[in-house]
Scaffold this active site. Sequence first.
Site, PDB file in Angstrom:
ATOM      1  N   SER A  45       0.834  -1.208   0.000  1.00 26.87           N
ATOM      2  CA  SER A  45       0.000   0.000   0.000  1.00 26.87           C
ATOM      3  C   SER A  45       0.865   1.252   0.000  1.00 26.87           C
ATOM      4  O   SER A  45       0.646   2.185  -0.795  1.00 26.87           O
ATOM      5  CB  SER A  45      -0.923   0.006   1.223  1.00 26.87           C
ATOM      6  N   ARG A  68       0.665   8.355   5.229  1.00 29.81           N
ATOM      7  CA  ARG A  68      -0.313   7.778   6.168  1.00 29.81           C
ATOM      8  C   ARG A  68      -1.683   8.438   6.008  1.00 29.81           C
ATOM      9  O   ARG A  68      -2.718   7.779   6.117  1.00 29.81           O
ATOM     10  CB  ARG A  68       0.177   7.949   7.605  1.00 29.81           C
ATOM     11  N   HIS A  71      -3.171   6.968   2.981  1.00 27.11           N
ATOM     12  CA  HIS A  71      -3.570   5.584   3.267  1.00 27.11           C
ATOM     13  C   HIS A  71      -4.917   5.529   3.970  1.00 27.11           C
ATOM     14  O   HIS A  71      -5.697   4.584   3.790  1.00 27.11           O
ATOM     15  CB  HIS A  71      -2.487   4.923   4.124  1.00 27.11           C
TER      16      HIS A  71
END
Length: 239
Positions: A45, A68, A71
């Site tokens: 990812s 992050r 994500h």
Amino acid sequence: MISGDVAPATGVIQTGQAERREIHTPDSRAVPAHVVDGDEIYRRSFAIIRSEAELGHLPADAHDLVVRMIHSCGMTDLGADTAVTPGAVAAAHAALRAGAPVLCDAMMVASGITRRFLPAGNDVVCTLNDPDVPAKAALLGTTRSAAALDLWLPLLEGAVVAIGNAPTALFRLLEMIEAGAPRPAVVLGLPVGFVGAMESKAALAAHPSELEHVVVHGRRGGSAMTVGAVNALALGATA
């Protein structure tokens, strides 16, 4: 079968009053092969995000933070709308290592922060549900989210502020700073929505106080994104 009884559905075993459902493996595989190793899912990812996202305009120490955040929402174009002041990440790391609290505008943000990532057992605070807040909001003629920030005053100096829901909370923070409130170490200004979100983040970015901050310009933001940002900063503070 006695009249009035209902025959159990296929795949259901009845034992007295309890039911236990059986999951049958289909003869043909309709579900495709997929990755089931958690660490590998994270690795892939983050690699995909780094290959697709625009990060070059951001400070180098903010790349992990923004990865992050991306994500958390699945939108690799988020980086283009993200602004991070040059000292924001370092200020957040230092504050967290020193035990500063994380002040959250919403319980969804507070609940999502992974406590084991916090480097000093930092307090995570959300004052939205304090019993004094509704009356304070009525007195100020504002939202509960904004009024709840007044209860941050004893904790605000050097804190990590995480606003991921209410634009009115971010506006209130700036009003408090203008009135002489203590300065937080960093502000994650990530409220989401169609009314006030864009304007509140623009106000933070342009504010004469020059607070260290992270913003996503425009309508996007939200609790999950803010949680991703706090968790990234906490992990960075322990590295």
